[in-house]
Design an enzyme around this catalytic site. Sequence first.
Site, PDB file in Angstrom:
ATOM      1  N   TYR A  53       3.624   3.809  60.659  1.00  0.00           N
ATOM      2  CA  TYR A  53       2.714   4.923  61.002  1.00  0.00           C
ATOM      3  C   TYR A  53       3.420   5.956  61.885  1.00  0.00           C
ATOM      4  O   TYR A  53       3.128   7.152  61.804  1.00  0.00           O
ATOM      5  CB  TYR A  53       1.433   4.381  61.641  1.00  0.00           C
ATOM      6  CG  TYR A  53       0.542   3.753  60.590  1.00  0.00           C
ATOM      7  CD1 TYR A  53       0.523   2.374  60.387  1.00  0.00           C
ATOM      8  CD2 TYR A  53      -0.228   4.543  59.735  1.00  0.00           C
ATOM      9  CE1 TYR A  53      -0.235   1.809  59.381  1.00  0.00           C
ATOM     10  CE2 TYR A  53      -0.996   3.984  58.728  1.00  0.00           C
ATOM     11  CZ  TYR A  53      -0.993   2.620  58.541  1.00  0.00           C
ATOM     12  OH  TYR A  53      -1.744   2.062  57.538  1.00  0.00           O
ATOM     13  N   ARG A  56       5.092   8.211  59.420  1.00  0.00           N
ATOM     14  CA  ARG A  56       4.126   9.083  58.723  1.00  0.00           C
ATOM     15  C   ARG A  56       3.555  10.121  59.687  1.00  0.00           C
ATOM     16  O   ARG A  56       3.316  11.274  59.325  1.00  0.00           O
ATOM     17  CB  ARG A  56       3.000   8.235  58.111  1.00  0.00           C
ATOM     18  CG  ARG A  56       3.464   7.418  56.904  1.00  0.00           C
ATOM     19  CD  ARG A  56       2.337   6.648  56.297  1.00  0.00           C
ATOM     20  NE  ARG A  56       1.278   7.530  55.811  1.00  0.00           N
ATOM     21  CZ  ARG A  56       0.058   7.112  55.494  1.00  0.00           C
ATOM     22  NH1 ARG A  56      -0.252   5.814  55.652  1.00  0.00           N
ATOM     23  NH2 ARG A  56      -0.844   7.940  55.035  1.00  0.00           N
ATOM     24  N   GLN A  86     -10.151  11.145  52.542  1.00  0.00           N
ATOM     25  CA  GLN A  86      -9.500   9.834  52.652  1.00  0.00           C
ATOM     26  C   GLN A  86      -8.203   9.978  53.440  1.00  0.00           C
ATOM     27  O   GLN A  86      -7.555   8.996  53.769  1.00  0.00           O
ATOM     28  CB  GLN A  86      -9.198   9.258  51.271  1.00  0.00           C
ATOM     29  CG  GLN A  86     -10.436   9.016  50.424  1.00  0.00           C
ATOM     30  CD  GLN A  86     -10.063   8.660  49.001  1.00  0.00           C
ATOM     31  OE1 GLN A  86      -9.951   7.481  48.640  1.00  0.00           O
ATOM     32  NE2 GLN A  86      -9.853   9.681  48.170  1.00  0.00           N
ATOM     33  N   ASN A  87      -7.807  11.220  53.696  1.00  0.00           N
ATOM     34  CA  ASN A  87      -6.520  11.479  54.343  1.00  0.00           C
ATOM     35  C   ASN A  87      -6.600  11.244  55.844  1.00  0.00           C
ATOM     36  O   ASN A  87      -7.652  11.488  56.465  1.00  0.00           O
ATOM     37  CB  ASN A  87      -6.057  12.912  54.059  1.00  0.00           C
ATOM     38  CG  ASN A  87      -5.864  13.145  52.573  1.00  0.00           C
ATOM     39  OD1 ASN A  87      -5.677  12.198  51.806  1.00  0.00           O
ATOM     40  ND2 ASN A  87      -5.931  14.396  52.146  1.00  0.00           N
ATOM     41  N   HIS A 104     -10.886   7.065  56.188  1.00  0.00           N
ATOM     42  CA  HIS A 104      -9.856   6.047  56.399  1.00  0.00           C
ATOM     43  C   HIS A 104      -9.132   6.195  57.734  1.00  0.00           C
ATOM     44  O   HIS A 104      -8.040   5.654  57.900  1.00  0.00           O
ATOM     45  CB  HIS A 104      -8.853   6.066  55.230  1.00  0.00           C
ATOM     46  CG  HIS A 104      -9.479   5.631  53.942  1.00  0.00           C
ATOM     47  ND1 HIS A 104      -8.947   5.932  52.703  1.00  0.00           N
ATOM     48  CD2 HIS A 104     -10.620   4.952  53.692  1.00  0.00           C
ATOM     49  CE1 HIS A 104      -9.717   5.425  51.759  1.00  0.00           C
ATOM     50  NE2 HIS A 104     -10.751   4.848  52.332  1.00  0.00           N
ATOM     51  N   GLY A 170      -7.547  15.902  44.480  1.00  0.00           N
ATOM     52  CA  GLY A 170      -6.304  15.183  44.775  1.00  0.00           C
ATOM     53  C   GLY A 170      -6.489  13.735  45.160  1.00  0.00           C
ATOM     54  O   GLY A 170      -5.831  13.253  46.085  1.00  0.00           O
ATOM     55  N   THR A 171      -7.398  13.039  44.420  1.00  0.00           N
ATOM     56  CA  THR A 171      -7.493  11.596  44.662  1.00  0.00           C
ATOM     57  C   THR A 171      -7.551  10.879  43.322  1.00  0.00           C
ATOM     58  O   THR A 171      -8.188  11.336  42.389  1.00  0.00           O
ATOM     59  CB  THR A 171      -8.728  11.211  45.520  1.00  0.00           C
ATOM     60  OG1 THR A 171      -8.824   9.774  45.574  1.00  0.00           O
ATOM     61  CG2 THR A 171     -10.022  11.784  44.983  1.00  0.00           C
ATOM     62  N   SER A 172      -6.868   9.742  43.254  1.00  0.00           N
ATOM     63  CA  SER A 172      -6.840   8.984  41.990  1.00  0.00           C
ATOM     64  C   SER A 172      -8.118   8.174  41.802  1.00  0.00           C
ATOM     65  O   SER A 172      -8.292   7.493  40.795  1.00  0.00           O
ATOM     66  CB  SER A 172      -5.628   8.044  41.989  1.00  0.00           C
ATOM     67  OG  SER A 172      -5.754   7.108  43.066  1.00  0.00           O
TER      68      SER A 172
HETATM   69  N1  APR Z   1      -2.245  18.878  43.310  1.00  0.00           N
HETATM   70  C1  APR Z   1      -3.353  18.222  42.855  1.00  0.00           C
HETATM   71  N2  APR Z   1      -3.419  16.876  42.696  1.00  0.00           N
HETATM   72  C2  APR Z   1      -2.317  16.173  43.021  1.00  0.00           C
HETATM   73  C3  APR Z   1      -1.127  16.777  43.503  1.00  0.00           C
HETATM   74  C4  APR Z   1      -1.129  18.186  43.650  1.00  0.00           C
HETATM   75  N3  APR Z   1      -0.060  18.851  44.100  1.00  0.00           N
HETATM   76  N4  APR Z   1      -0.208  15.792  43.715  1.00  0.00           N
HETATM   77  C5  APR Z   1      -0.801  14.628  43.382  1.00  0.00           C
HETATM   78  N5  APR Z   1      -2.062  14.852  42.957  1.00  0.00           N
HETATM   79  C6  APR Z   1      -3.072  13.866  42.568  1.00  0.00           C
HETATM   80  C7  APR Z   1      -2.553  12.729  41.730  1.00  0.00           C
HETATM   81  O1  APR Z   1      -2.611  13.056  40.342  1.00  0.00           O
HETATM   82  C8  APR Z   1      -3.526  11.608  42.085  1.00  0.00           C
HETATM   83  O2  APR Z   1      -4.680  11.637  41.251  1.00  0.00           O
HETATM   84  O3  APR Z   1      -3.543  13.271  43.764  1.00  0.00           O
HETATM   85  C9  APR Z   1      -3.938  11.924  43.518  1.00  0.00           C
HETATM   86  C10 APR Z   1      -3.279  11.042  44.541  1.00  0.00           C
HETATM   87  O4  APR Z   1      -3.752   9.732  44.356  1.00  0.00           O
HETATM   88  P1  APR Z   1      -3.286   8.594  45.378  1.00  0.00           P
HETATM   89  O5  APR Z   1      -1.825   8.689  45.604  1.00  0.00           O
HETATM   90  O6  APR Z   1      -3.871   7.301  44.872  1.00  0.00           O
HETATM   91  O7  APR Z   1      -3.977   8.976  46.751  1.00  0.00           O
HETATM   92  P2  APR Z   1      -5.496   8.744  47.178  1.00  0.00           P
HETATM   93  O8  APR Z   1      -6.389   8.804  45.995  1.00  0.00           O
HETATM   94  O9  APR Z   1      -5.764   9.693  48.295  1.00  0.00           O
HETATM   95  O10 APR Z   1      -5.480   7.248  47.766  1.00  0.00           O
HETATM   96  C11 APR Z   1      -6.700   6.789  48.306  1.00  0.00           C
HETATM   97  O11 APR Z   1      -5.586   4.761  48.992  1.00  0.00           O
HETATM   98  O12 APR Z   1      -3.748   3.796  49.930  1.00  0.00           O
HETATM   99  C12 APR Z   1      -5.033   4.168  50.174  1.00  0.00           C
HETATM  100  O13 APR Z   1      -5.926   4.698  52.251  1.00  0.00           O
HETATM  101  C13 APR Z   1      -5.076   5.187  51.269  1.00  0.00           C
HETATM  102  O14 APR Z   1      -6.560   7.070  51.493  1.00  0.00           O
HETATM  103  C14 APR Z   1      -5.676   6.417  50.595  1.00  0.00           C
HETATM  104  C15 APR Z   1      -6.427   5.822  49.418  1.00  0.00           C
END
Ligand code: APR
Length: 230
Positions: A53, A56, A86-87, A104, A170-172
């Site tokens: 951390y 980061r 979530q960030n 988070h 921007g979240t998966s």
């Molecule tokens: N613009 C738009 N989308 C983007 C970009 C970008 N420049 N770069 C990446 N992405 C998208 C990816 O396609 C993906 O769908 O952002 C998403 C990132 O997904 P993850 O890496 O899984 O991140 P996140 O969804 O925030 O993870 C959720 O998981 O590990 C835990 O606690 C952690 O808060 C985090 C949680």
Amino acid sequence: MKKIIVFSGAGISAESGLGTFRDKGGLWDQYDINEVATPEAWEKNPELVLDFYNQRREIAIKAEPNAAHKSLVDLEEHFDVHIVTQNIDDLHERAGSTQILHLHGEILKAECTVNKSEVVELSDPKMKMGDLSTGGHQLRPHVVWFGEAVPMMLEAERIVSEADIFVVVGTSLNVYPAANLLYACKKTCQKYIVDLNELSNVKYKNLKLYKGKATEQVPNLVKELIEKNE
Ligand code: APR
């Protein structure tokens, strides 16, 4: 005023230089979650967790909000905007958003390992063993680790249930319970997703995808929402 909830993930901060988790080369390609982001990891090797951390945190402090974070601030003149993120970075805060809920945790804060409700702003960005709470207990990062409860989840669901417009950026949508927020909206809620990719785990019925970089697609969507609302 209509209520907009923006649910953001690592992808909104990617163009500010902060790594995402599950993209190729992401944080979970570089580190083993079980070594750095679970209560068991903390018990086994707290110095390694603190170091993860600290690294980061150093990157997050140097990063700047990007056009996506900033365009969400423009929405606030026209809508009641709540950011549910979530960030753990503070880029939404530094961009100027005013109603932010961190699901988070927050990397610039620490919490007491015994009394979790004691949360302090970090004066020194490098945490170490021996950093103690007012009760004399070791401080840990104020971050929700895998396997831990998400204390802000109920409040997040309440906020999302009142949304007229729900924007995912921007979240998966791979991590629960956070990803359930997509289903906490009322039937009449307009839903949008901004992402580089079409997400395989999402059914795009009554969900409009803005495919592309957050710094391009979030301003596009913000412009459309403001024009439609006029
Ligand atoms: N613009 C738009 N989308 C983007 C970009 C970008 N420049 N770069 C990446 N992405 C998208 C990816 O396609 C993906 O769908 O952002 C998403 C990132 O997904 P993850 O890496 O899984 O991140 P996140 O969804 O925030 O993870 C959720 O998981 O590990 C835990 O606690 C952690 O808060 C985090 C949680």
